[in-house]
Enzyme design. Structure first.
Site, mmCIF file in Angstrom:
data_model
loop_
_atom_site.group_PDB
_atom_site.id
_atom_site.type_symbol
_atom_site.label_atom_id
_atom_site.label_comp_id
_atom_site.label_asym_id
_atom_site.label_seq_id
_atom_site.Cartn_x
_atom_site.Cartn_y
_atom_site.Cartn_z
ATOM 1 N N GLY A 46 -37.710 -13.754 41.603
ATOM 2 C CA GLY A 46 -36.863 -14.604 40.781
ATOM 3 C C GLY A 46 -37.186 -14.418 39.317
ATOM 4 N N GLN A 51 -37.656 -16.641 30.529
ATOM 5 C CA GLN A 51 -38.736 -15.667 30.689
ATOM 6 C C GLN A 51 -38.466 -14.379 29.924
ATOM 7 O OE1 GLN A 51 -38.836 -16.314 35.191
ATOM 8 N NE2 GLN A 51 -40.931 -15.629 34.709
ATOM 9 N N CYS A 88 -46.057 -15.982 39.427
ATOM 10 C CA CYS A 88 -44.997 -15.929 38.423
ATOM 11 C C CYS A 88 -45.136 -14.654 37.609
ATOM 12 C CB CYS A 88 -45.103 -17.149 37.512
ATOM 13 S SG CYS A 88 -43.833 -17.248 36.249
ATOM 14 N N LEU A 89 -43.993 -14.048 37.304
ATOM 15 C CA LEU A 89 -44.014 -12.839 36.479
ATOM 16 C C LEU A 89 -44.543 -13.124 35.074
ATOM 17 C CD1 LEU A 89 -40.596 -11.275 37.553
ATOM 18 C CD2 LEU A 89 -42.899 -10.586 38.280
ATOM 19 N N HIS A 130 -38.865 -23.199 41.601
ATOM 20 C CA HIS A 130 -39.697 -22.525 40.600
ATOM 21 C C HIS A 130 -38.850 -22.080 39.407
ATOM 22 C CE1 HIS A 130 -43.062 -19.687 39.455
ATOM 23 N NE2 HIS A 130 -42.037 -19.135 38.818
ATOM 24 N N GLU A 131 -37.727 -21.424 39.691
ATOM 25 C CA GLU A 131 -36.897 -20.887 38.604
ATOM 26 C C GLU A 131 -36.200 -22.007 37.833
ATOM 27 O OE1 GLU A 131 -37.545 -17.972 37.739
ATOM 28 O OE2 GLU A 131 -38.482 -17.335 39.597
ATOM 29 N N HIS A 134 -38.455 -23.421 35.294
ATOM 30 C CA HIS A 134 -38.507 -22.620 34.058
ATOM 31 C C HIS A 134 -37.457 -23.087 33.058
ATOM 32 C CE1 HIS A 134 -41.508 -19.499 34.417
ATOM 33 N NE2 HIS A 134 -41.093 -19.168 35.627
#
Length: 154
Positions: A46, A51, A88-89, A130-131, A134
């Site tokens: 995701g 991000q 997480c990225l 999660h997304e 963000h």
């Protein structure tokens, strides 16, 4: 399409609240395309627009079942509990134990402006939550009960 730079957790942009998309334009389509390409290149499941330094309410997700693109997503229903590892990225090499709803229902627009309802259980529910976090300036590290380094030698 282009691969974008993914911001790291110390970047203050990740703590800001994203603005709703008022109109779906070719720029939003390009953003969706770039986000998907960036997510796949980074081997993530995701990615949220903040991000990549775009404060718009746009996310992409693919847990291995095909790409899901969401514009202005909002959770309209959730139930159950799952506690598990999350990464997480924007926080490379770190995993945390996070409690999330087991099931969520999400309302969002697709790239054509059509309102859609998505349901997710397990990993997909975790990815949605999660997304969407963000988009509200929340990182999984804010919610994690404990952290550990990701074992890259699996």
């Amino acid at each position: 399409m282009a691969i974008r730079v993914i911001l790291k957790d110390t970047d203050p942009l990740l703590r800001q609240i994203s603005k709703p998309v008022e109109e779906i334009t070719p720029r939003i389509h390009k953003l969706l395309d770039d986000m998907a390409e960036t997510m796949y290149d980074a081997e993530g499941v995701g990615l949220a627009a903040p991000q990549i330094a775009i404060l718009k309410r746009v996310i992409v997700i693919d847990i291995g079942e095909g790409l899901i693109e969401l514009i202005n997503p909002e959770i309209i229903e959730k139930d159950g509990v799952q506690i598990g590892p999350e990464g997480c990225l924007s926080v490379p090499g770190v995993v945390g134990k996070v409690s999330r709803a087991e099931h969520v229902k999400v309302k969002a627009l697709d790239r054509n402006g059509k309102e859609r309802i998505y349901e997710g259980h397990g990993l997909l529910a975790r990815a949605f939550q999660h997304e969407i976090d963000h988009l509200n300036g929340i990182l999984f590290t804010d919610l994690a009960e404990e952290y550990y380094k990701e074992d890259l030698n699996l």
